[in-house]
Scaffold this motif. Structure first.
Motif, PDB file in Angstrom:
ATOM      1  N   MET A   1       0.834  -1.199   0.000  1.00 56.70           N
ATOM      2  CA  MET A   1       0.000   0.000   0.000  1.00 56.70           C
ATOM      3  C   MET A   1       0.876   1.259   0.000  1.00 56.70           C
ATOM      4  SD  MET A   1      -3.086   1.207   2.521  1.00 56.70           S
ATOM      5  CE  MET A   1      -2.107   1.568   3.990  1.00 56.70           C
ATOM      6  N   ILE A   2       1.903   1.263   0.848  1.00 54.79           N
ATOM      7  CA  ILE A   2       2.767   2.448   0.897  1.00 54.79           C
ATOM      8  C   ILE A   2       3.472   2.628  -0.444  1.00 54.79           C
ATOM      9  CG2 ILE A   2       4.751   3.516   2.017  1.00 54.79           C
ATOM     10  CD1 ILE A   2       3.935   2.166   4.609  1.00 54.79           C
ATOM     11  N   ALA A   3       3.904   1.508  -1.044  1.00 53.98           N
ATOM     12  CA  ALA A   3       4.574   1.613  -2.356  1.00 53.98           C
ATOM     13  C   ALA A   3       3.642   2.240  -3.387  1.00 53.98           C
ATOM     14  CB  ALA A   3       5.046   0.234  -2.805  1.00 53.98           C
ATOM     15  N   ARG A   4       2.339   1.922  -3.315  1.00 52.82           N
ATOM     16  CA  ARG A   4       1.378   2.540  -4.248  1.00 52.82           C
ATOM     17  C   ARG A   4       1.318   4.050  -4.020  1.00 52.82           C
ATOM     18  NH1 ARG A   4      -2.882  -0.963  -5.906  1.00 52.82           N
ATOM     19  NH2 ARG A   4      -3.863   0.877  -6.826  1.00 52.82           N
ATOM     20  N   PHE A   5       1.308   4.453  -2.768  1.00 53.32           N
ATOM     21  CA  PHE A   5       1.293   5.898  -2.479  1.00 53.32           C
ATOM     22  C   PHE A   5       2.591   6.558  -2.940  1.00 53.32           C
ATOM     23  CE2 PHE A   5      -1.672   4.895   1.277  1.00 53.32           C
ATOM     24  CZ  PHE A   5      -2.806   5.230   0.554  1.00 53.32           C
ATOM     25  N   LYS A   6       3.695   5.895  -2.663  1.00 52.95           N
ATOM     26  CA  LYS A   6       5.006   6.452  -3.047  1.00 52.95           C
ATOM     27  C   LYS A   6       5.097   6.626  -4.569  1.00 52.95           C
ATOM     28  CE  LYS A   6       7.790   7.162   0.438  1.00 52.95           C
ATOM     29  NZ  LYS A   6       8.269   8.549   0.629  1.00 52.95           N
TER      30      LYS A   6
ATOM     31  N   ASN B   1      13.069   2.444   1.843  1.00 51.23           N
ATOM     32  CA  ASN B   1      12.856   3.907   1.716  1.00 51.23           C
ATOM     33  C   ASN B   1      11.394   4.261   1.496  1.00 51.23           C
ATOM     34  OD1 ASN B   1      15.604   4.671   1.993  1.00 51.23           O
ATOM     35  ND2 ASN B   1      15.960   3.970  -0.108  1.00 51.23           N
ATOM     36  N   LEU B   2      10.523   3.596   2.254  1.00 53.50           N
ATOM     37  CA  LEU B   2       9.092   3.833   2.093  1.00 53.50           C
ATOM     38  C   LEU B   2       8.541   4.816   3.130  1.00 53.50           C
ATOM     39  CD1 LEU B   2       7.814   0.230   1.248  1.00 53.50           C
ATOM     40  CD2 LEU B   2       8.018   2.178  -0.305  1.00 53.50           C
ATOM     41  N   LEU B   3       9.381   5.235   4.071  1.00 57.61           N
ATOM     42  CA  LEU B   3       8.884   6.101   5.148  1.00 57.61           C
ATOM     43  C   LEU B   3       9.641   7.424   5.184  1.00 57.61           C
ATOM     44  CD1 LEU B   3       8.596   3.431   8.004  1.00 57.61           C
ATOM     45  CD2 LEU B   3       6.789   4.239   6.467  1.00 57.61           C
ATOM     46  N   ASP B   4       8.918   8.502   5.493  1.00 60.69           N
ATOM     47  CA  ASP B   4       9.521   9.827   5.617  1.00 60.69           C
ATOM     48  C   ASP B   4       9.472  10.329   7.053  1.00 60.69           C
ATOM     49  OD1 ASP B   4       9.868  10.606   2.618  1.00 60.69           O
ATOM     50  OD2 ASP B   4       7.885   9.700   2.795  1.00 60.69           O
ATOM     51  N   MET B   5       8.606   9.721   7.865  1.00 59.54           N
ATOM     52  CA  MET B   5       8.463  10.115   9.267  1.00 59.54           C
ATOM     53  C   MET B   5       7.790   8.965   9.994  1.00 59.54           C
ATOM     54  SD  MET B   5       8.210  12.512  11.792  1.00 59.54           S
ATOM     55  CE  MET B   5       7.298  12.537  13.345  1.00 59.54           C
TER      56      MET B   5
END
Ligand code: SF4
Length: 228
Positions: A89-94, A119-123
């Protein structure tokens, strides 16, 4: 629902409070492995299957319409790292260029490590419920806790190089002032942001906590000064 995408049980298009200094959207994933007595999100924790799932395509479309003025997406819960489809899901957002903040209770360091490594998170905001003592932590989390996993997640974030915060909701019946001082001292504030939240007796998971007051404002101000 798209294959592999966690069931999204709640979505707010704008939040001013969930990502320090940024306007973000926030979505809520159901299910949690803790039972914190003060939890306000308990329908998500106890009975997510009874809540409507918002189609992922709808989420993507509503986000796209706000792309110009939202700074990112906060993924909260529940405990999002329990959902096997979280990385997808995060990869889709990224792939759509979104910055991502994750809220977690830190019990799945292997998932956190994977997300950080890819590298899927910024915070990341991690709840650290109290000092790392089994009995005290179990009271705050509503059951036995693998403190080794909590330590591992703390270390991962300390070393991650990305913005992160450790936060604690404090309640007089769960935290002594000595606990709170000791909690603040276990972190390096030059590397990690710390946040204290005063317990609010509002629709708590354990209904007995609805009769508990939070810390008096003057005491909470004094405790907050420890991390100022
Ligand atoms: S407050 Fe506790 S029970 Fe509620 S979602 Fe967070 S970790 Fe789970």
């Amino acid at each position: 629902m798209s294959a592999g995408i966690p069931p999204i049980k709640g979505f707010l298009e704008t939040s001013f409070i969930d990502w320090p200094g940024k306007l973000c959207a926030i979505l809520f994933v159901g299910g949690c492995n803790f039972r914190c007595p003060f939890c306000h999100n308990h329908p998500l924790v106890l009975a997510p299957e009874g809540m409507e799932t918002i189609p992922f395509a709808e989420i993507m479309s509503r986000l796209a319409a706000r792309k110009n003025w939202l700074a990112g997406i906060c993924i909260s819960g529940g405990e999002p790292t329990l959902s096997p489809g979280l990385p997808q899901m995060i990869a889709r957002f990224k792939a759509e260029g979104w910055a991502i903040k994750l809220d977690t209770n830190g019990t799945r360091p292997e998932v956190l490590a994977q997300l950080l490594g890819d590298n899927l998170l910024d915070m990341v905001a991690m709840d650290v419920k109290t000092v790392l003592e089994q009995e005290k932590y179990a009271r705050c989390a509503g059951g036995a806790v693998d403190l080794g996993a909590i330590r591992e997640s703390i270390d991962l974030l300390r070393e991650s190089g990305i913005p992160h915060e450790f936060r604690m909701t404090i309640a007089p019946s769960l935290h002594t002032e000595e606990d709170i001082v000791a909690w603040t001292q276990q972190f390096d504030r030059s590397r990690s942001r710390l946040t204290l939240q005063n317990f609010n007796p509002r629709t708590t998971l354990d209904v007995r906590y609805e009769k508990e007051p939070g810390f008096a404002p003057e005491i909470f101000s004094r405790l907050s000064a420890l991390i100022a």
